[in-house]
Design a protein around this motif. Structure first.
Motif, mmCIF file in Angstrom:
data_model
loop_
_atom_site.group_PDB
_atom_site.id
_atom_site.type_symbol
_atom_site.label_atom_id
_atom_site.label_comp_id
_atom_site.label_asym_id
_atom_site.label_seq_id
_atom_site.Cartn_x
_atom_site.Cartn_y
_atom_site.Cartn_z
ATOM 1 N N ARG A 37 -22.395 -32.186 -1.628
ATOM 2 C CA ARG A 37 -22.900 -32.253 -0.261
ATOM 3 C C ARG A 37 -22.083 -31.951 0.489
ATOM 4 O O ARG A 37 -23.361 -31.441 1.527
ATOM 5 C CB ARG A 37 -22.604 -34.119 0.325
ATOM 6 N N PHE A 46 -16.825 -39.990 4.787
ATOM 7 C CA PHE A 46 -17.266 -39.829 3.532
ATOM 8 C C PHE A 46 -15.906 -40.549 3.443
ATOM 9 O O PHE A 46 -14.842 -40.704 4.100
ATOM 10 C CB PHE A 46 -16.528 -38.615 2.628
ATOM 11 N N SER A 47 -15.528 -41.345 2.419
ATOM 12 C CA SER A 47 -14.447 -42.126 1.605
ATOM 13 C C SER A 47 -13.822 -41.223 0.972
ATOM 14 O O SER A 47 -13.554 -41.012 0.231
ATOM 15 C CB SER A 47 -15.205 -43.374 1.039
ATOM 16 N N THR A 48 -12.414 -41.971 1.116
ATOM 17 C CA THR A 48 -11.533 -41.322 0.478
ATOM 18 C C THR A 48 -10.818 -42.073 0.208
ATOM 19 O O THR A 48 -9.491 -41.793 -0.214
ATOM 20 C CB THR A 48 -10.766 -39.979 1.714
ATOM 21 N N SER A 92 -15.099 -48.562 -1.744
ATOM 22 C CA SER A 92 -15.615 -47.530 -1.624
ATOM 23 C C SER A 92 -14.750 -46.500 -3.024
ATOM 24 O O SER A 92 -13.680 -46.903 -3.237
ATOM 25 C CB SER A 92 -15.553 -46.346 -0.385
ATOM 26 N N ARG A 93 -15.883 -45.714 -3.799
ATOM 27 C CA ARG A 93 -14.351 -44.560 -4.295
ATOM 28 C C ARG A 93 -14.848 -43.175 -4.027
ATOM 29 O O ARG A 93 -15.362 -42.920 -2.385
ATOM 30 C CB ARG A 93 -16.087 -43.949 -5.772
ATOM 31 N N GLY A 126 -14.762 -39.989 -2.471
ATOM 32 C CA GLY A 126 -15.832 -38.769 -2.486
ATOM 33 C C GLY A 126 -17.024 -39.205 -2.216
ATOM 34 O O GLY A 126 -18.406 -38.653 -1.945
ATOM 35 N N GLU A 127 -17.641 -40.282 -1.817
ATOM 36 C CA GLU A 127 -18.339 -41.505 -1.425
ATOM 37 C C GLU A 127 -18.752 -40.803 -0.337
ATOM 38 O O GLU A 127 -18.324 -41.305 0.480
ATOM 39 C CB GLU A 127 -18.231 -42.601 -1.720
ATOM 40 N N LEU A 128 -19.805 -40.668 -0.145
ATOM 41 C CA LEU A 128 -21.020 -40.679 0.911
ATOM 42 C C LEU A 128 -21.163 -41.402 1.751
ATOM 43 O O LEU A 128 -22.575 -41.860 1.383
ATOM 44 C CB LEU A 128 -21.908 -38.948 0.559
ATOM 45 N N ILE A 129 -20.497 -42.356 2.839
ATOM 46 C CA ILE A 129 -21.221 -42.952 4.097
ATOM 47 C C ILE A 129 -22.458 -42.901 4.989
ATOM 48 O O ILE A 129 -23.405 -44.127 4.232
ATOM 49 C CB ILE A 129 -19.960 -43.330 4.402
ATOM 50 N N ARG A 186 -20.833 -35.844 8.473
ATOM 51 C CA ARG A 186 -20.996 -36.442 6.527
ATOM 52 C C ARG A 186 -19.486 -37.137 7.492
ATOM 53 O O ARG A 186 -18.646 -36.403 7.367
ATOM 54 C CB ARG A 186 -21.054 -35.629 5.883
ATOM 55 N N ILE A 200 -13.070 -32.880 -2.006
ATOM 56 C CA ILE A 200 -14.997 -33.493 -2.289
ATOM 57 C C ILE A 200 -15.727 -32.171 -2.166
ATOM 58 O O ILE A 200 -16.337 -31.753 -1.805
ATOM 59 C CB ILE A 200 -14.425 -34.447 -0.447
#
Lengths: 169, 375
Positions: B142, B171-173, B187-188, B190-193, B169, B139
């Motif tokens: 960010r 993230f979605s993994t 969610s993809r 590395g997307e920052l939630i 932070r 990731i």
């Protein structure tokens, strides 16, 4: 004069207690390296605000902290020329033997008389409250030492002058 | 007393992890090795020494079900160790990091692990069956500074990370092929939630509560942050405490958190019925702080006052006892690991510190805390 010493030392002790929260932190700039961040100052987010504690115009103490190291710089009271020379010589003597002290810095920071560099390795090997006691004790002893040196220089000077001038009586 | 056992296992311990049955402990004695000790009849015996890393090992985690140990080190590498017959065999994980790895944790399902690094990235590693090796996905963006701690949410997808830039932070993994697709949670990787910018100073020790509803992390400004209902509109609280900052926290129940750090003594925080968190007390505090003057009696203190302030060093003065607060640990405590779990509550946990001691604590003896736990 002595009445401002206690609060000055207590203030320094408390600041050091808060500042000496160090941990092992590998260098962000160079891989596989571990450097004292307070000396490098390469990543500003890893440095904390420096604290300047002044007893009066001529005596102060600068404490700079970072995530893995702490630098304490002291400016010792120098009332006249003689004390100036004595302080410089005495502290240079100590700084040259910095290895024996482990926490001493070989050169003082610009504008100060003597500096200490404490890293997380020192905190791991030694106990934190003992390190703080050492620094505070050092500050007390410096003043005493310089006064003693000055007195002995004056005494010796008086003795030598008396002996020398006896021949003219 | 809350302390059940104190063991001096090394001069200085960086991190530790317990095996699933809690009979063996793996720890790093502040060098590049992992020592595994087993408790044999009241004495600790060194069973294995794992030597593969070149530099200090910053994180160890032992998975409970698959019995694998993952280690991460300042030499930018991470190894997964498998027990084969009676030897631990390492498998290198290609992390693709160009700076030190600072922390590591297995995911709840133990099919992935997360590594935080000084390269300002978080690596998520998973096992690729076809090639028989561990692959990492980074990731990358960010983070503005080193990632100090990572923690998995119980759903195995979300990871929270704290960094020296003061932010936490989440993230979605989600990885295709490893995680089951969840229709609610698109969610993809590395997307920052959520990005939580609550602390002006470095942040450490992030942990999720057992249900995943609350997040706790500490800032170096002696504040502990609690975030409820993590999502689009989180509810954040901060509890400022008086003394030195914390390094790590542990949720012993949904409503109680134990924090450990530079005070050398665990601190207990709890939430009341309204959900407001506050500091309860220290665990096992030294009773009379001022009586610990090194030169003993009140006699010498009185004499000190008589002779004036410029006398002996600071230790004679009643107000200046610069001694450690802790009864048990003498130096900073840097990690806290649960020992036993009853449902979602943890009654026993262990702490290790820079003084090289491994201390085991039990909350059974603390009646007032037990009542708060049961809530």
């Amino acid at each position: 004069m002595a009445s401002t010493l206690r609060p000055y030392l207590t203030c320094i002790r408390n600041t050091l207690d808060a500042a000496m929260c160090l941990q092992n932190f590998p260098c962000q700039e160079v891989e596989r390296h571990n450097k004292p961040e307070v000396e490098l100052k390469s990543s500003p987010e890893l440095l904390l605000n420096p604290v300047l504690i002044c007893r009066n115009e001529s005596e102060k103490c600068l404490i700079e902290t970072s995530i893995n190291s702490l630098r304490i710089s002291l400016k010792v009271k120098q009332a006249d020329e003689l004390e100036n020379i004595l302080t410089k010589k005495f502290l240079r003597f100590l700084s040259m033997r910095a290895e024996a002290f482990q926490v001493l810095r070989r050169k003082p920071v610009q504008g100060y008389d003597i500096s200490f560099l404490i890293t997380n390795y020192h905190c791991e090997e030694m106990q934190k409250h003992k390190l703080i006691d050492f620094i505070v004790q050092f500050m007390e002893d410096i003043d005493k030492e310089i006064s003693e040196l000055k007195m002995s220089v004056n005494t010796r000077g008086r003795l030598v002058a008396t002996e020398f001038l006896k021949q003219f009586i | 007393m809350a302390v059940t056992a104190v063991h001096q296992l090394a001069q200085c311990i960086t991190c530790h992890a317990w095996s699933a049955d809690r009979s063996m402990v793996a720890l790093c004695p502040n060098n590049s090795e992992v020592h595994i000790y087993r408790l044999v009849e009241d004495k600790w015996e060194k069973m294995h020494v794992l030597q593969k890393h070149d530099q200090l090992i910053s994180g160890i985690d032992w998975s409970a079900r698959s019995n694998k140990i993952v280690t991460a080190s300042h030499d930018r590498n991470s190894y997964v160790w498998n027990l084969e017959r009676s030897e631990w065999v390492p498998t290198l994980v290609i992390l693709r990091l160009n700076r030190a790895a600072l922390c590591v944790q297995w995911s709840p399902k133990e099919n992935k692990f997360a590594v935080g690094s000084g390269a300002k990235t978080v690596c998520i590693c998973y096992y690729e069956q076809e090639n028989n090796w561990w692959v990492s996905k980074l990731i990358r963006k960010r983070h503005d500074s080193s990632v100090t701690c990572v923690s998995w949410h119980p759903d195995n997808i979300l990871v929270a990370s704290t960094s020296t830039d003061g932010k936490c932070r989440i993230f979605s993994t989600f990885i295709k092929g490893v995680d089951a697709k969840d229709p609610k949670n698109e969610s993809r990787f590395g997307e920052l939630i959520v990005q939580l910018d609550l602390s002006p100073s470095w942040t450490f020790g992030v942990k999720w509560s057992p249900s995943g509803n609350t997040l706790a992390y500490v800032g170096h400004n002696s504040v502990i942050y609690f975030v409820d209902d993590v999502g689009p509109s989180p509810l954040a609280q901060n509890v400022v405490f008086r003394d030195l900052p914390l390094r790590d926290v542990l949720f012993v129940s949904e409503k109680m958190v134990i924090g450990v750090g530079y005070d050398c003594i665990p601190m207990v925080f709890a939430a009341d019925e309204r959900g407001i968190w506050s500091f309860i007390r220290y665990l096992g505090e030294r009773k009379a702080v001022s009586s610990g003057s090194r030169y003993g009696s009140q006699f010498s203190e009185a004499f000190g006052k008589f002779y004036g302030q410029a006398k002996q060093g600071g230790s004679n003065d009643a107000s200046e006892t610069s001694r450690t607060r802790g009864v048990v640990h003498e130096n900073c405590i840097n990690s806290i690991i649960p020992l036993s779990r009853q449902g979602t509550q943890i009654r026993r946990f262990s702490t290790t510190g820079l003084d090289g001691k491994l201390v085991m604590w039990d909350l059974e003896t603390e009646q007032d805390l037990l009542e708060l736990l049961v809530h």
